[in-house]
Design an enzyme around this catalytic site. Sequence first.
Site, short mmCIF file in Angstrom:
data_model
loop_
_atom_site.label_atom_id
_atom_site.label_comp_id
_atom_site.label_asym_id
_atom_site.label_seq_id
_atom_site.Cartn_x
_atom_site.Cartn_y
_atom_site.Cartn_z
N SER A 78 0.70 -1.13 -0.22
CA SER A 78 0.42 -0.01 0.59
C SER A 78 0.86 1.41 0.30
O SER A 78 2.06 1.38 0.07
CB SER A 78 -1.18 -0.01 1.09
OG SER A 78 -1.15 1.01 1.27
N TYR A 92 -1.16 -0.05 10.21
CA TYR A 92 -1.56 -0.53 8.68
C TYR A 92 0.66 0.26 8.04
O TYR A 92 0.45 -1.11 7.18
CB TYR A 92 -2.77 0.03 7.83
CG TYR A 92 -3.08 -0.94 6.72
CD1 TYR A 92 -3.45 -1.84 7.21
CD2 TYR A 92 -2.57 0.65 5.69
CE1 TYR A 92 -3.51 -2.41 5.50
CE2 TYR A 92 -2.80 -0.13 3.91
CZ TYR A 92 -3.93 -1.37 4.44
OH TYR A 92 -3.45 -2.33 3.23
N LYS A 96 2.22 -3.50 6.64
CA LYS A 96 2.63 -3.27 5.19
C LYS A 96 3.95 -3.92 4.86
O LYS A 96 4.68 -4.30 4.57
CB LYS A 96 1.91 -2.43 4.22
CG LYS A 96 0.33 -2.87 4.35
CD LYS A 96 0.40 -4.67 3.34
CE LYS A 96 -1.58 -4.54 3.22
NZ LYS A 96 -1.59 -6.15 3.05
#
Length: 323
Positions: A124, A148, A152
């Site tokens: 991402s 997050y 990732k």
Amino acid sequence: MNVLITGGAGFLGLQLARLLLKRGTLNLDGKAVTIDRLTLLDVVAPQIDDARVRAVTGDLSDPAVLAQAIDRDTGAIFHLAAVVSGQAEADFDLGMRVNLDASRALLETCRQLAHAPRVVFTSSVAVYGGKLPPVVQDDTALNPQSSYGVQKAIGELLLSDYSRRGFVDGRVLRLPTISVRPGKPNAAASSFASGIIREPLSGVAANCPVAPETPLWLLSPRGAIQALVNGIELDGARIGNRRVVNLPGLSVTAAQMVEALRRVAGDAVADRVTWEREERIEKIVGTWPAAWDVSRARELGFESDASFDDVIRAYAEDAAVKL
């Protein structure tokens, strides 16, 4: 060959599954390899009626569940399962278990089987953050500003190292924000990037929680699915030891998205968008890059959408929305 899709009951997982079933093969090492079995792994069972599909349900971080989904005939894995950005920020334990622990467990399962499958891991824009250059380069340092993004980024490093050691043949695809997604809003910080198009087209008002000038890096669902297939079919030798690819996308502001909606669907539809800013969303989205140097991705055969107008038209066609 067995192909595995984690997150197989999600939107991208189901779209990818339908495309793979329609194709029936993957082009690996210059040969068309038949997909004998398509395993869809998720916490709920996907709704696909095809004799080639096998559903495995359970916690992706549980090695016993992964052992049901992966065997030595598993030649290709699409690891799409993830807790979205806003949810990972709100529930730290859940984000760590699904976004990090499950990725490590999947790679360990492959290492123990010693069959070195191809693995596509979707990452991402959230791996970047802080003060960024106008255009993010391949060597721009990772500096995630959310749990997050951290999860990732760690997943990217793990996949690269497992590939270096020969345990898997991995490739990381950093996806732009996917717009326009069908369905209902979710907990992702980027959910509005679909909502400000999807809801007005269905006759419902939608709020944009960021400033009109906020830039976004976008890719359509059709473009994302094609990128996933390109990624798994890409010869590992062409990727080399740089296992991460920044995918091409469209750099548009929130205001430009709404103006595209106005051109495609008219004033009455575009005027359903309101502009009330939300600090929580702006704090996350504001750390993401707006434009990437994707010259390497294009050399590897990846493409972006032609325009955001075209993205809206494609969504309307897929969702049977009359413009």
